[in-house]
Design a protein around this motif. Structure first.
Motif, PDB file in Angstrom:
ATOM      1  N   ALA A 141      39.535  40.580  39.971  1.00 61.75           N
ATOM      2  CA  ALA A 141      39.233  41.226  38.797  1.00 61.75           C
ATOM      3  C   ALA A 141      38.539  40.757  37.635  1.00 61.75           C
ATOM      4  N   VAL A 142      38.589  39.226  37.464  1.00 60.42           N
ATOM      5  CA  VAL A 142      37.785  38.567  36.350  1.00 60.42           C
ATOM      6  C   VAL A 142      36.367  38.725  36.713  1.00 60.42           C
ATOM      7  N   HIS A 143      35.950  38.716  38.017  1.00 60.34           N
ATOM      8  CA  HIS A 143      34.534  39.118  38.480  1.00 60.34           C
ATOM      9  C   HIS A 143      33.953  40.382  38.189  1.00 60.34           C
ATOM     10  N   ARG A 144      34.742  41.516  38.297  1.00 61.64           N
ATOM     11  CA  ARG A 144      34.593  42.807  37.977  1.00 61.64           C
ATOM     12  C   ARG A 144      34.366  42.959  36.461  1.00 61.64           C
ATOM     13  N   GLY A 159      48.594  48.750  38.379  1.00 64.50           N
ATOM     14  CA  GLY A 159      48.332  48.292  36.840  1.00 64.50           C
ATOM     15  C   GLY A 159      49.489  47.282  36.659  1.00 64.50           C
ATOM     16  N   ARG A 160      50.601  47.646  37.214  1.00 64.01           N
ATOM     17  CA  ARG A 160      51.961  46.466  36.879  1.00 64.01           C
ATOM     18  C   ARG A 160      51.687  45.428  37.619  1.00 64.01           C
ATOM     19  N   THR A 161      51.133  45.369  38.802  1.00 64.62           N
ATOM     20  CA  THR A 161      50.880  44.091  39.724  1.00 64.62           C
ATOM     21  C   THR A 161      49.749  43.415  38.905  1.00 64.62           C
ATOM     22  N   LEU A 162      48.750  44.187  38.539  1.00 63.32           N
ATOM     23  CA  LEU A 162      47.584  43.409  37.739  1.00 63.32           C
ATOM     24  C   LEU A 162      48.027  42.732  36.496  1.00 63.32           C
ATOM     25  N   GLN A 163      48.786  43.469  35.811  1.00 62.14           N
ATOM     26  CA  GLN A 163      49.277  42.920  34.526  1.00 62.14           C
ATOM     27  C   GLN A 163      49.918  41.496  34.830  1.00 62.14           C
ATOM     28  N   GLN A 173      40.472  51.597  36.382  1.00 66.04           N
ATOM     29  CA  GLN A 173      39.215  51.308  37.269  1.00 66.04           C
ATOM     30  C   GLN A 173      39.407  50.006  38.070  1.00 66.04           C
ATOM     31  N   LEU A 174      40.048  48.953  37.503  1.00 61.38           N
ATOM     32  CA  LEU A 174      40.459  47.882  38.008  1.00 61.38           C
ATOM     33  C   LEU A 174      41.412  48.066  39.117  1.00 61.38           C
ATOM     34  N   GLU A 175      42.513  48.940  38.942  1.00 54.98           N
ATOM     35  CA  GLU A 175      43.289  49.454  40.133  1.00 54.98           C
ATOM     36  C   GLU A 175      42.502  50.058  41.263  1.00 54.98           C
ATOM     37  N   GLU A 176      41.585  50.915  41.122  1.00 51.11           N
ATOM     38  CA  GLU A 176      40.796  51.398  42.261  1.00 51.11           C
ATOM     39  C   GLU A 176      40.019  50.391  42.899  1.00 51.11           C
ATOM     40  N   GLN A 177      39.454  49.389  42.079  1.00 44.87           N
ATOM     41  CA  GLN A 177      38.516  48.516  42.661  1.00 44.87           C
ATOM     42  C   GLN A 177      39.058  47.446  43.433  1.00 44.87           C
ATOM     43  N   GLY A 204      47.485  33.917  31.189  1.00 41.80           N
ATOM     44  CA  GLY A 204      48.274  33.845  29.977  1.00 41.80           C
ATOM     45  C   GLY A 204      47.998  35.175  29.147  1.00 41.80           C
ATOM     46  N   MET A 205      47.440  36.119  29.742  1.00 41.67           N
ATOM     47  CA  MET A 205      47.029  37.247  28.941  1.00 41.67           C
ATOM     48  C   MET A 205      46.923  38.494  29.701  1.00 41.67           C
ATOM     49  N   SER A 206      46.855  39.635  29.161  1.00 44.68           N
ATOM     50  CA  SER A 206      46.635  40.841  29.932  1.00 44.68           C
ATOM     51  C   SER A 206      45.074  41.015  30.280  1.00 44.68           C
ATOM     52  N   PRO A 207      44.718  41.900  31.419  1.00 48.74           N
ATOM     53  CA  PRO A 207      43.559  42.505  31.630  1.00 48.74           C
ATOM     54  C   PRO A 207      42.676  42.970  30.527  1.00 48.74           C
ATOM     55  N   LYS A 208      43.487  43.892  29.737  1.00 45.84           N
ATOM     56  CA  LYS A 208      42.593  44.511  28.543  1.00 45.84           C
ATOM     57  C   LYS A 208      42.446  43.124  27.608  1.00 45.84           C
TER      58      LYS A 208
END
Length: 277
Positions: A168-171, A192-196, A183-187, A204-208
């Motif tokens: 996700a960081v790379h994207r 989203g819950r798992t990503l968060q 978009q991160l979910e799709e890629q 220590g922070m959210s993707p947003k």
């Protein structure tokens, strides 16, 4: 350690603390590291009457040494989430190391989420740091300080990040922060819950929040390295809904409007202040 006149390698460093460079009395010295976990080492002496300095969100952890002869100190700083009043004192010699984007050193005895937007004493948070602290604050040469800290850091581990967060960081970096959770979910193939949850565990922070930092740093980078920046185009390129949105976000993250920041950078000839060794 010889000075390289070209700024090409300096330009490749996207995680900037521009107010540190602008607060330097003369030069801001910088050297890259061969350790992947480390972005670079830096050193500068502040102006005798240091103006108010701000730390801007950069997604990085710094260890900063105040090499004052009478009262030296060192602190570990996590990335701020918006512009924070700086901690630099006038006419002081500073030396620091900036870890690579998203990297948290494992030897700092603080949780990832407690370090984001916070700071801790180097000697309090790092076991066995007293000898290297004493050596660094008493070493007069930049190259000597770099060698001492590099030796101390070599072989020390960093906190492992899940493959999901790495992807996700790379994207996010590829898109200069202009990417949404859907978009991160799709890629990535994860919800989203798992990503968060994984981002909070790893960084220590959210993707947003991370995306906003990358987008702000991308704006700073373009203003620093381009003479013909049109802010309306820059806002569009970085995916802001309109120019006023871009202006508000930039002011929150940098504590100056894009126009004010551009004037500061040009007035003090930002790139000419940086000496790459």
């Amino acid at each position: 350690m010889s000075i390289v006149s070209s700024h090409s390698k300096v330009a490749s460093i996207h995680s900037k603390q521009p107010w540190f460079v602008l607060s330097a009395a003369k030069h801001y010295d910088l050297v890259l590291s061969d350790q992947p976990a480390i972005s670079h080492f830096y050193s500068f002496k502040t102006k005798p009457l240091s103006e108010k300095t701000f730390a801007v969100p950069d997604g990085c952890v710094d260890i900063l040494f105040d090499c004052d002869k009478t009262n030296p100190s060192a602190r570990v700083y996590g990335t701020p989430l918006e512009a924070r009043s700086g901690y630099l004192k006038g006419d002081h010699d500073y030396f620091g190391v900036r870890f690579s984007l998203g990297v948290t050193p494992d030897f700092v005895n603080v949780s990832v989420d407690d370090l984001v937007d916070h700071q801790v004493g180097f000697l309090d948070a790092v076991a066995g740091a007293e000898p290297v602290f004493d050596q660094i604050v008493n070493q007069p040469e930049f190259a000597g300080k770099v060698a001492l800290l590099e030796q101390f850091l070599r072989g020390k581990s960093v906190r492992k990040i899940s493959q999901l967060t790495l992807n996700a960081v790379h994207r996010i970096c590829e898109e200069k922060g202009d990417i949404c959770l859907t978009q991160l979910e799709e890629q990535t193939g994860y919800c989203g819950r798992t990503l968060q949850r994984q981002f909070l565990t790893d960084l220590g922070m959210s993707p947003k929040a991370f995306s906003r930092i990358v987008r702000c740093q991308s704006a700073i980078y373009d203003i620093n390295h381009r003479d013909d920046v049109a802010f309306s185009d820059l806002a569009c390129d970085l995916g802001f809904s309109d120019q006023p949105h871009f202006l508000r976000e930039f002011k929150k993250f940098v504590s100056a409007t894009p126009v004010e920041y551009q004037q500061q950078v040009k007035q003090i000839t930002y790139l000419q202040r940086i000496r790459y060794f």
